[in-house]
Design a protein around this motif. Structure first.
Motif, PDB file in Angstrom:
ATOM      1  N   MET A   1      26.418  89.422 102.858  1.00 36.81           N
ATOM      2  CA  MET A   1      25.388  88.418 102.519  1.00 36.81           C
ATOM      3  C   MET A   1      24.729  87.896 103.779  1.00 36.81           C
ATOM      4  O   MET A   1      25.403  87.544 104.732  1.00 36.81           O
ATOM      5  N   THR A   2      23.439  87.869 103.811  1.00 33.69           N
ATOM      6  CA  THR A   2      22.728  87.316 104.962  1.00 33.69           C
ATOM      7  C   THR A   2      22.709  85.801 104.846  1.00 33.69           C
ATOM      8  O   THR A   2      22.855  85.243 103.773  1.00 33.69           O
ATOM      9  N   ASP A   3      22.546  85.152 105.957  1.00 31.02           N
ATOM     10  CA  ASP A   3      22.509  83.695 105.943  1.00 31.02           C
ATOM     11  C   ASP A   3      21.184  83.208 106.508  1.00 31.02           C
ATOM     12  O   ASP A   3      21.079  82.133 107.057  1.00 31.02           O
ATOM     13  N   SER A   4      20.165  84.064 106.392  1.00 26.58           N
ATOM     14  CA  SER A   4      18.860  83.722 106.973  1.00 26.58           C
ATOM     15  C   SER A   4      18.221  82.574 106.212  1.00 26.58           C
ATOM     16  O   SER A   4      17.469  81.790 106.765  1.00 26.58           O
TER      17      SER A   4
ATOM     18  N   CYS B   1      15.918  86.415  99.328  1.00 25.19           N
ATOM     19  CA  CYS B   1      16.645  86.288  98.086  1.00 25.19           C
ATOM     20  C   CYS B   1      17.956  87.064  98.176  1.00 25.19           C
ATOM     21  O   CYS B   1      17.960  88.238  98.557  1.00 25.19           O
ATOM     22  N   THR B   2      19.064  86.411  97.845  1.00 23.43           N
ATOM     23  CA  THR B   2      20.370  87.056  97.904  1.00 23.43           C
ATOM     24  C   THR B   2      20.439  88.210  96.912  1.00 23.43           C
ATOM     25  O   THR B   2      21.155  89.177  97.125  1.00 23.43           O
TER      26      THR B   2
ATOM     27  N   VAL C   1      15.521  78.686  94.500  1.00 25.46           N
ATOM     28  CA  VAL C   1      16.712  77.966  94.053  1.00 25.46           C
ATOM     29  C   VAL C   1      17.798  78.256  95.082  1.00 25.46           C
ATOM     30  O   VAL C   1      17.979  79.398  95.494  1.00 25.46           O
ATOM     31  N   PHE C   2      18.500  77.212  95.518  1.00 21.19           N
ATOM     32  CA  PHE C   2      19.540  77.408  96.523  1.00 21.19           C
ATOM     33  C   PHE C   2      20.897  77.019  95.949  1.00 21.19           C
ATOM     34  O   PHE C   2      21.020  76.031  95.236  1.00 21.19           O
ATOM     35  N   VAL C   3      21.912  77.805  96.299  1.00 21.42           N
ATOM     36  CA  VAL C   3      23.266  77.563  95.801  1.00 21.42           C
ATOM     37  C   VAL C   3      24.173  77.225  96.974  1.00 21.42           C
ATOM     38  O   VAL C   3      24.088  77.846  98.035  1.00 21.42           O
ATOM     39  N   GLU C   4      25.022  76.225  96.771  1.00 27.15           N
ATOM     40  CA  GLU C   4      25.990  75.870  97.790  1.00 27.15           C
ATOM     41  C   GLU C   4      27.382  75.874  97.180  1.00 27.15           C
ATOM     42  O   GLU C   4      27.552  75.627  95.994  1.00 27.15           O
ATOM     43  N   GLU C   5      28.382  76.167  98.019  1.00 28.96           N
ATOM     44  CA  GLU C   5      29.769  76.099  97.577  1.00 28.96           C
ATOM     45  C   GLU C   5      30.509  75.155  98.506  1.00 28.96           C
ATOM     46  O   GLU C   5      30.067  74.877  99.619  1.00 28.96           O
ATOM     47  N   LEU C   6      31.652  74.657  98.018  1.00 29.11           N
ATOM     48  CA  LEU C   6      32.450  73.752  98.835  1.00 29.11           C
ATOM     49  C   LEU C   6      33.581  74.537  99.489  1.00 29.11           C
ATOM     50  O   LEU C   6      34.383  75.167  98.811  1.00 29.11           O
TER      51      LEU C   6
ATOM     52  N   ARG D   1      29.870  71.668 102.502  1.00 27.89           N
ATOM     53  CA  ARG D   1      28.942  72.436 101.681  1.00 27.89           C
ATOM     54  C   ARG D   1      28.389  73.585 102.507  1.00 27.89           C
ATOM     55  O   ARG D   1      27.842  73.376 103.579  1.00 27.89           O
ATOM     56  N   VAL D   2      28.578  74.815 101.993  1.00 33.94           N
ATOM     57  CA  VAL D   2      28.060  75.982 102.701  1.00 33.94           C
ATOM     58  C   VAL D   2      27.148  76.765 101.763  1.00 33.94           C
ATOM     59  O   VAL D   2      27.366  76.799 100.559  1.00 33.94           O
ATOM     60  N   SER D   3      26.134  77.389 102.340  1.00 36.39           N
ATOM     61  CA  SER D   3      25.188  78.153 101.549  1.00 36.39           C
ATOM     62  C   SER D   3      25.873  79.339 100.889  1.00 36.39           C
ATOM     63  O   SER D   3      26.616  80.071 101.535  1.00 36.39           O
ATOM     64  N   ALA D   4      25.641  79.502  99.591  1.00 40.86           N
ATOM     65  CA  ALA D   4      26.243  80.618  98.866  1.00 40.86           C
ATOM     66  C   ALA D   4      25.158  81.563  98.363  1.00 40.86           C
ATOM     67  O   ALA D   4      25.435  82.514  97.659  1.00 40.86           O
ATOM     68  N   GLY D   5      23.909  81.281  98.737  1.00 40.44           N
ATOM     69  CA  GLY D   5      22.848  82.175  98.315  1.00 40.44           C
ATOM     70  C   GLY D   5      21.511  81.470  98.139  1.00 40.44           C
ATOM     71  O   GLY D   5      21.453  80.265  97.920  1.00 40.44           O
ATOM     72  N   SER D   6      20.453  82.236  98.275  1.00 44.77           N
ATOM     73  CA  SER D   6      19.099  81.744  98.047  1.00 44.77           C
ATOM     74  C   SER D   6      18.440  82.703  97.068  1.00 44.77           C
ATOM     75  O   SER D   6      18.618  83.912  97.172  1.00 44.77           O
ATOM     76  N   PHE D   7      17.687  82.148  96.126  1.00 40.33           N
ATOM     77  CA  PHE D   7      17.112  82.990  95.084  1.00 40.33           C
ATOM     78  C   PHE D   7      15.661  82.629  94.824  1.00 40.33           C
ATOM     79  O   PHE D   7      15.268  81.471  94.964  1.00 40.33           O
TER      80      PHE D   7
END
Ligand SMILES: [Zn+2]
Length: 63
Positions: free
Chosen positions: A1-4, A8-9, A21-26, A31-37
């Motif tokens: 997974m890129t973290d740019s 889009c993931t 839409v941005f997703v974060e996980e704990l 909170r860390v990025s888990a994807g961008s869509f």
């Protein structure tokens, strides 16, 4: 997974050209990025493609 943060993931498009839409996980309390869509359609497709929702339904309290 890129973290740019701009690709889009799921499909690799530039999310800022759509309705992002941005997703974060704990993780360890952070909170860390888990994807961008691009939009919810890409998010939903990604979740289904990766089986991320399998067995992950949270327990709803009985009514
Ligand atoms: Zn996309």
């Amino acid at each position: 997974m890129t973290d740019s943060g701009t690709e889009c993931t799921y499909c690799g498009c530039d999310v800022y050209r759509h309705d992002p839409v941005f997703v974060e996980e704990l993780e360890n309390g952070e909170r860390v990025s888990a994807g961008s869509f691009c939009n919810y359609a890409c998010l939903t497709s990604y979740v289904e493609a990766e089986n991320l929702s399998l067995g992950a339904t949270c327990e709803l309290p009985p009514e």
